[in-house]
Design a protein around this motif. Structure first.
Motif, PDB file in Angstrom:
ATOM      1  N   PRO A  94       4.156   2.984  -7.697  1.00  0.00           N
ATOM      2  CA  PRO A  94       5.813   2.560  -8.831  1.00  0.00           C
ATOM      3  C   PRO A  94       6.386   0.829  -7.847  1.00  0.00           C
ATOM      4  N   ALA A  95       5.572   0.585  -6.657  1.00  0.00           N
ATOM      5  CA  ALA A  95       6.163  -0.342  -6.225  1.00  0.00           C
ATOM      6  C   ALA A  95       5.877  -1.638  -4.723  1.00  0.00           C
ATOM      7  N   VAL A  96       5.568  -2.775  -5.803  1.00  0.00           N
ATOM      8  CA  VAL A  96       4.693  -3.332  -4.427  1.00  0.00           C
ATOM      9  C   VAL A  96       5.679  -4.134  -3.667  1.00  0.00           C
ATOM     10  N   TRP A  97       4.870  -4.772  -2.542  1.00  0.00           N
ATOM     11  CA  TRP A  97       5.127  -5.632  -2.165  1.00  0.00           C
ATOM     12  C   TRP A  97       4.727  -7.050  -1.529  1.00  0.00           C
ATOM     13  N   PHE A  98       4.620  -7.833  -2.421  1.00  0.00           N
ATOM     14  CA  PHE A  98       3.739  -8.962  -1.829  1.00  0.00           C
ATOM     15  C   PHE A  98       4.513 -10.002  -0.466  1.00  0.00           C
ATOM     16  N   GLN A  99       3.017  -9.631   0.722  1.00  0.00           N
ATOM     17  CA  GLN A  99       4.208 -10.597   1.983  1.00  0.00           C
ATOM     18  C   GLN A  99       3.799 -11.784   1.330  1.00  0.00           C
ATOM     19  N   PRO A 100       4.028 -12.485   2.291  1.00  0.00           N
ATOM     20  CA  PRO A 100       4.312 -14.229   2.264  1.00  0.00           C
ATOM     21  C   PRO A 100       2.368 -14.318   1.805  1.00  0.00           C
ATOM     22  N   GLY A 101       2.025 -15.397   1.126  1.00  0.00           N
ATOM     23  CA  GLY A 101       1.343 -15.832   1.188  1.00  0.00           C
ATOM     24  C   GLY A 101      -0.259 -14.945   0.786  1.00  0.00           C
ATOM     25  N   ALA A 102       0.613 -13.577   0.415  1.00  0.00           N
ATOM     26  CA  ALA A 102      -0.488 -12.689  -0.996  1.00  0.00           C
ATOM     27  C   ALA A 102      -0.149 -13.119  -2.455  1.00  0.00           C
ATOM     28  N   TYR A 103       0.806 -14.016  -2.646  1.00  0.00           N
ATOM     29  CA  TYR A 103       0.746 -13.637  -4.096  1.00  0.00           C
ATOM     30  C   TYR A 103       1.240 -15.292  -4.667  1.00  0.00           C
ATOM     31  N   ASP A 104       0.825 -15.156  -6.404  1.00  0.00           N
ATOM     32  CA  ASP A 104       1.758 -16.330  -7.038  1.00  0.00           C
ATOM     33  C   ASP A 104       2.283 -15.782  -7.989  1.00  0.00           C
ATOM     34  N   GLY A 105       3.302 -16.862  -8.816  1.00  0.00           N
ATOM     35  CA  GLY A 105       3.738 -16.348  -9.843  1.00  0.00           C
ATOM     36  C   GLY A 105       3.671 -15.210 -10.953  1.00  0.00           C
ATOM     37  N   GLU A 106       2.237 -15.568 -10.882  1.00  0.00           N
ATOM     38  CA  GLU A 106       1.173 -14.388 -11.785  1.00  0.00           C
ATOM     39  C   GLU A 106       1.569 -12.999 -11.795  1.00  0.00           C
ATOM     40  N   CYS A 107       1.087 -12.499 -10.045  1.00  0.00           N
ATOM     41  CA  CYS A 107       1.296 -11.701  -9.401  1.00  0.00           C
ATOM     42  C   CYS A 107       2.333 -10.999  -9.745  1.00  0.00           C
ATOM     43  N   VAL A 108       3.823 -12.246  -9.150  1.00  0.00           N
ATOM     44  CA  VAL A 108       5.040 -10.923  -9.776  1.00  0.00           C
ATOM     45  C   VAL A 108       5.226 -11.312 -10.881  1.00  0.00           C
ATOM     46  N   ALA A 109       4.876 -12.162 -12.282  1.00  0.00           N
ATOM     47  CA  ALA A 109       4.952 -12.007 -13.638  1.00  0.00           C
ATOM     48  C   ALA A 109       5.029 -10.475 -13.962  1.00  0.00           C
ATOM     49  N   PHE A 110       3.172 -10.422 -13.105  1.00  0.00           N
ATOM     50  CA  PHE A 110       2.451  -8.902 -14.225  1.00  0.00           C
ATOM     51  C   PHE A 110       3.069  -7.874 -13.472  1.00  0.00           C
ATOM     52  N   ALA A 111       3.024  -7.746 -12.440  1.00  0.00           N
ATOM     53  CA  ALA A 111       3.964  -6.720 -11.344  1.00  0.00           C
ATOM     54  C   ALA A 111       5.249  -6.196 -12.548  1.00  0.00           C
ATOM     55  N   LYS A 112       5.921  -6.973 -12.497  1.00  0.00           N
ATOM     56  CA  LYS A 112       7.223  -6.980 -14.064  1.00  0.00           C
ATOM     57  C   LYS A 112       6.510  -6.391 -14.993  1.00  0.00           C
ATOM     58  N   GLU A 113       6.067  -6.732 -15.910  1.00  0.00           N
ATOM     59  CA  GLU A 113       5.984  -6.343 -17.064  1.00  0.00           C
ATOM     60  C   GLU A 113       5.024  -5.085 -17.030  1.00  0.00           C
ATOM     61  N   LYS A 114       4.314  -4.657 -15.870  1.00  0.00           N
ATOM     62  CA  LYS A 114       3.837  -3.125 -16.142  1.00  0.00           C
ATOM     63  C   LYS A 114       5.576  -2.500 -15.125  1.00  0.00           C
ATOM     64  N   GLY A 115       6.276  -2.330 -14.794  1.00  0.00           N
ATOM     65  CA  GLY A 115       7.689  -1.833 -14.122  1.00  0.00           C
ATOM     66  C   GLY A 115       7.457  -1.592 -13.131  1.00  0.00           C
ATOM     67  N   MET A 116       6.921  -2.238 -12.226  1.00  0.00           N
ATOM     68  CA  MET A 116       6.250  -1.978 -11.222  1.00  0.00           C
ATOM     69  C   MET A 116       8.113  -2.785 -10.139  1.00  0.00           C
ATOM     70  N   VAL A 117       8.944  -2.220  -9.261  1.00  0.00           N
ATOM     71  CA  VAL A 117       9.548  -2.743  -8.527  1.00  0.00           C
ATOM     72  C   VAL A 117       9.051  -3.364  -7.374  1.00  0.00           C
ATOM     73  N   VAL A 118       9.551  -5.065  -7.334  1.00  0.00           N
ATOM     74  CA  VAL A 118       8.748  -5.892  -6.606  1.00  0.00           C
ATOM     75  C   VAL A 118       9.888  -6.462  -5.661  1.00  0.00           C
ATOM     76  N   VAL A 119       8.934  -6.938  -4.424  1.00  0.00           N
ATOM     77  CA  VAL A 119       9.514  -7.547  -3.444  1.00  0.00           C
ATOM     78  C   VAL A 119       8.684  -8.502  -2.871  1.00  0.00           C
ATOM     79  N   ALA A 120       9.092  -9.838  -3.198  1.00  0.00           N
ATOM     80  CA  ALA A 120       8.551 -10.702  -2.611  1.00  0.00           C
ATOM     81  C   ALA A 120       9.508 -12.282  -2.434  1.00  0.00           C
ATOM     82  N   ARG A 121       9.300 -13.512  -2.731  1.00  0.00           N
ATOM     83  CA  ARG A 121      10.004 -14.571  -2.360  1.00  0.00           C
ATOM     84  C   ARG A 121       9.930 -14.908  -1.267  1.00  0.00           C
ATOM     85  N   GLY A 122       9.188 -14.315  -0.539  1.00  0.00           N
ATOM     86  CA  GLY A 122       9.311 -14.815   0.776  1.00  0.00           C
ATOM     87  C   GLY A 122       9.350 -13.776   1.946  1.00  0.00           C
TER      88      GLY A 122
END
Length: 139
Positions: A94-122
């Motif tokens: 249901p939810a993901v937290w991308f720690q700094p350096g563990a993601y790119d824009g594609e990761c964020v977009a994919f997770a949001k597209e799949k309806g996950m709660v996303v914590v990212a952006r540093g």
């Protein structure tokens, strides 16, 4: 990233750390230890090591007992994170937290597209996680 998003991440009854490692110099160790120090039910995900801090790890998110009740922190290179997100979406994380350096824009977009709660952006759980833990009544 709002505090409400962080609080939403911490609503899950379980947590997993993809990239948990026994190496105390790496963030995969520090983040896993953070969850433990806050008495949160956490599982390490690492196909290369059987234990982290005396806790048994799992090789894959597919091995989680309750994936739909597990929020996941990622501490892996973006390409590993992206590949693991396919599994996360498949099993209903249901939810993901991308720690700094563990993601790119594609990761964020994919997770949001799949309806996950996303914590990212540093945002890092080591610095910003207290807001969510407090909301759980654990501090």
């Amino acid at each position: 990233m709002s505090q409400a998003t962080i609080k939403s991440f911490f609503k899950s009854p379980h947590f997993a750390v993809v990239g948990a490692t026994p190496d105390p110099n790496k963030y995969g160790h520090k983040v896993f230890a953070w969850y433990l120090s806050h008495s949160l039910p956490v599982t390490g995900i690492n196909p290369r090591t059987p234990t982290v801090l005396t806790h048994e790890t799992l090789a894959s998110l597919k091995d989680l007992a309750d994936p739909k009740g597990t929020s996941v922190s990622f501490i892996t290179p973006p390409q590993v994170t992206r590949a693991t997100l396919d599994v996360a979406a498949e099993i209903g994380i249901p939810a993901v937290w991308f720690q700094p350096g563990a993601y790119d824009g594609e990761c964020v977009a994919f997770a949001k597209e799949k309806g996950m709660v996303v914590v990212a952006r540093g945002k890092c759980v080591l610095v910003d996680g207290g807001v969510g833990v407090e909301a759980r009544g654990k501090l």
